[in-house]
Design a protein around this motif. Structure first.
Motif, PDB file in Angstrom:
ATOM      1  N   MET A 286       0.712  -1.277  -0.003  1.00 50.03           N
ATOM      2  CA  MET A 286      -0.185  -0.123  -0.169  1.00 50.03           C
ATOM      3  C   MET A 286       0.780   1.306  -0.046  1.00 50.03           C
ATOM      4  N   GLY A 287       2.093   1.230   0.574  1.00 52.20           N
ATOM      5  CA  GLY A 287       2.905   2.173   0.644  1.00 52.20           C
ATOM      6  C   GLY A 287       3.434   2.759  -0.784  1.00 52.20           C
ATOM      7  N   ARG A 288       3.940   1.447  -1.426  1.00 54.30           N
ATOM      8  CA  ARG A 288       4.206   1.804  -2.694  1.00 54.30           C
ATOM      9  C   ARG A 288       3.070   2.377  -3.472  1.00 54.30           C
ATOM     10  N   LEU A 289       1.921   1.958  -3.622  1.00 54.99           N
ATOM     11  CA  LEU A 289       0.906   2.483  -4.054  1.00 54.99           C
ATOM     12  C   LEU A 289       0.455   4.046  -4.061  1.00 54.99           C
ATOM     13  N   MET A 290       0.757   4.356  -2.750  1.00 54.04           N
ATOM     14  CA  MET A 290       0.467   5.721  -2.253  1.00 54.04           C
ATOM     15  C   MET A 290       1.530   6.662  -2.752  1.00 54.04           C
ATOM     16  N   GLU A 291       2.901   6.188  -2.831  1.00 54.82           N
ATOM     17  CA  GLU A 291       4.039   7.193  -3.226  1.00 54.82           C
ATOM     18  C   GLU A 291       4.197   7.074  -4.604  1.00 54.82           C
ATOM     19  N   GLY A 292       3.311   6.376  -5.353  1.00 50.32           N
ATOM     20  CA  GLY A 292       3.632   6.183  -6.758  1.00 50.32           C
ATOM     21  C   GLY A 292       3.035   7.206  -7.566  1.00 50.32           C
ATOM     22  N   PRO A 293       3.110   7.175  -9.151  1.00 49.92           N
ATOM     23  CA  PRO A 293       2.391   8.267  -9.757  1.00 49.92           C
ATOM     24  C   PRO A 293       1.041   7.803 -10.419  1.00 49.92           C
ATOM     25  N   ARG A 294       0.617   6.592  -9.965  1.00 47.53           N
ATOM     26  CA  ARG A 294      -0.446   6.350 -10.410  1.00 47.53           C
ATOM     27  C   ARG A 294      -1.949   6.524  -9.788  1.00 47.53           C
ATOM     28  N   ASN A 295      -2.516   7.606  -9.931  1.00 37.50           N
ATOM     29  CA  ASN A 295      -3.718   8.238  -9.137  1.00 37.50           C
ATOM     30  C   ASN A 295      -4.750   7.303  -9.461  1.00 37.50           C
ATOM     31  N   ASP A 296      -4.792   6.506 -10.805  1.00 34.69           N
ATOM     32  CA  ASP A 296      -5.944   5.770 -11.078  1.00 34.69           C
ATOM     33  C   ASP A 296      -5.960   4.563 -10.109  1.00 34.69           C
ATOM     34  N   LEU A 297      -4.846   3.943  -9.804  1.00 31.66           N
ATOM     35  CA  LEU A 297      -4.670   2.702  -8.924  1.00 31.66           C
ATOM     36  C   LEU A 297      -5.038   2.949  -7.459  1.00 31.66           C
TER      37      LEU A 297
END
Length: 360
Positions: A286-297
């Protein structure tokens, strides 16, 4: 030369005073023809006469006639100054478009003013100018929608400031076409190329390598090799945030309102842990998801956790990273969130749980 000009002016006065619409249009064409035939040989005072005449006429003719005048005057370096300004400021893009794209008589300040106040069609026209200063592109990047930004990025004559490059690359996060256009710009500084390629999907990276000319292809390959060789970031520790969120979960206080309050307060460790706990997902994932560029994900665990749109919007607006979200992208996110079913979101989360990875 003087006599024809005075004759036209006299005819103009008659046309304006009592002439029909067709009479005014005919007079406008006569004045324009006369200027086109003689304009490059006129003195400044004589050009000013034509400027005054044309300005009077365009205030009294229909859009179609003004659009025709715009098309005829736009390519001329010696076009009358004031009439060009009037045409460029017209709300009708049929009138303003040719002048905005082609006229060399428009200065930077005028272009900034128009780009700051007019609509997307005017921005689109300005984006196609052969030489576009960074002060103007800064405004277009800030206000332009997707097609405007792509046209601007595709314009080799457009210049960008550091802030402009940073902003347009942020706009490329969910736009594969824009990533490809920017990746092929020969003037894109290396640090921005690296940022751009970090955001790109593998398929987009491969296409860039396939279509780029040799000089740019080698630079792209070097940057991709450098990205591949970067050491993975150490695992984040969420410490107190993790303890607090798990305590709230045990007390049945971890709900939409709690996540909204965390997001509004800028407590994104708590937001990240909350989404992980509500979805039973690994915290590092979840941390990688929140810190990544993909708003859609990010929309997927938010929907799966049964969050409401105001909470999701606060998360997207306020998450503290290098991928700011603009209003057009936020509107797209809202539409996508409303279309995303709970069943699809939960099925995707289960897939992530099983495979412990995010599809890029």
């Amino acid at each position: 030369m003087q006599q024809p000009a005075h004759s036209i002016i006299a005819e103009l006065e008659d046309a304006v005073r009592g002439g029909s619409s067709s009479k005014r249009v005919d007079t406008l064409r006569q004045v324009t023809d006369l200027f086109l035939n003689e304009g490059d040989r006129l003195s400044d005072d004589q050009v000013q006469v034509f400027d005054d005449v044309l300005c009077l006429l365009i205030a009294r003719v229909e859009t179609r006639a003004k659009a025709e005048l715009s098309k005829r005057l736009a390519p001329l370096d010696y076009a009358p100054f004031e009439v060009i300004q009037h045409l460029a400021q017209d709300d009708e893009i049929a009138v303003a478009g040719d002048v905005l794209t082609h006229s060399s008589r428009l200065g930077t300040e005028t272009l900034i003013q128009i780009a700051s106040t007019k609509g997307q069609e005017h921005l689109l026209a300005i984006s196609g100018r052969a030489d576009l200063p960074a002060a103007v592109t800064d405004v277009i990047v800030d206000r332009g929608e997707g097609r405007v930004i792509r046209k601007l990025a595709n314009n080799a004559g457009a210049h960008f400031s550091e802030e402009g490059y940073s902003a347009i690359i942020a706009r490329a996060t969910n736009d594969d076409e824009l990533i490809e256009i920017l990746g092929l710009r020969v003037d894109l500084p290396a640090k921005f190329l690296r940022d751009l390629l970090r955001r790109a999907k593998e398929a987009v990276r491969a296409r860039l390598l396939a279509i780029a000319p040799p000089s740019i292809r080698e630079e792209i390959r070097k940057v991709l090799d450098a990205i591949a060789g970067e050491a993975p970031a150490p695992r984040r520790s969420y410490g107190v945030a993790e303890q607090l969120v798990k305590l709230m979960k045990g007390l049945n206080e971890l709900d939409d309102a709690a996540v909204y309050n965390f997001a509004e307060a800028g407590k994104f460790d708590e937001v990240t842990v909350s989404l992980a706990v509500l979805n039973d997902m690994p915290l590092d994932l979840m941390g990688r998801l929140m810190e990544g560029p993909r708003n859609d994900l990010i929309l997927i665990p938010c929907r799966s956790a049964k969050l409401n749109w105001p909470t999701v919007e606060s998360i997207l607006r306020n998450r503290p990273n290098e991928y700011p979200i603009d209003e057009p992208t936020l509107e797209v996110a809202q539409r996508d969130f409303r279309k995303l079913s709970m069943e699809t979101a939960q099925r995707t989360v289960r897939f992530w749980q099983l495979h412990n990875r995010i599809e890029k």
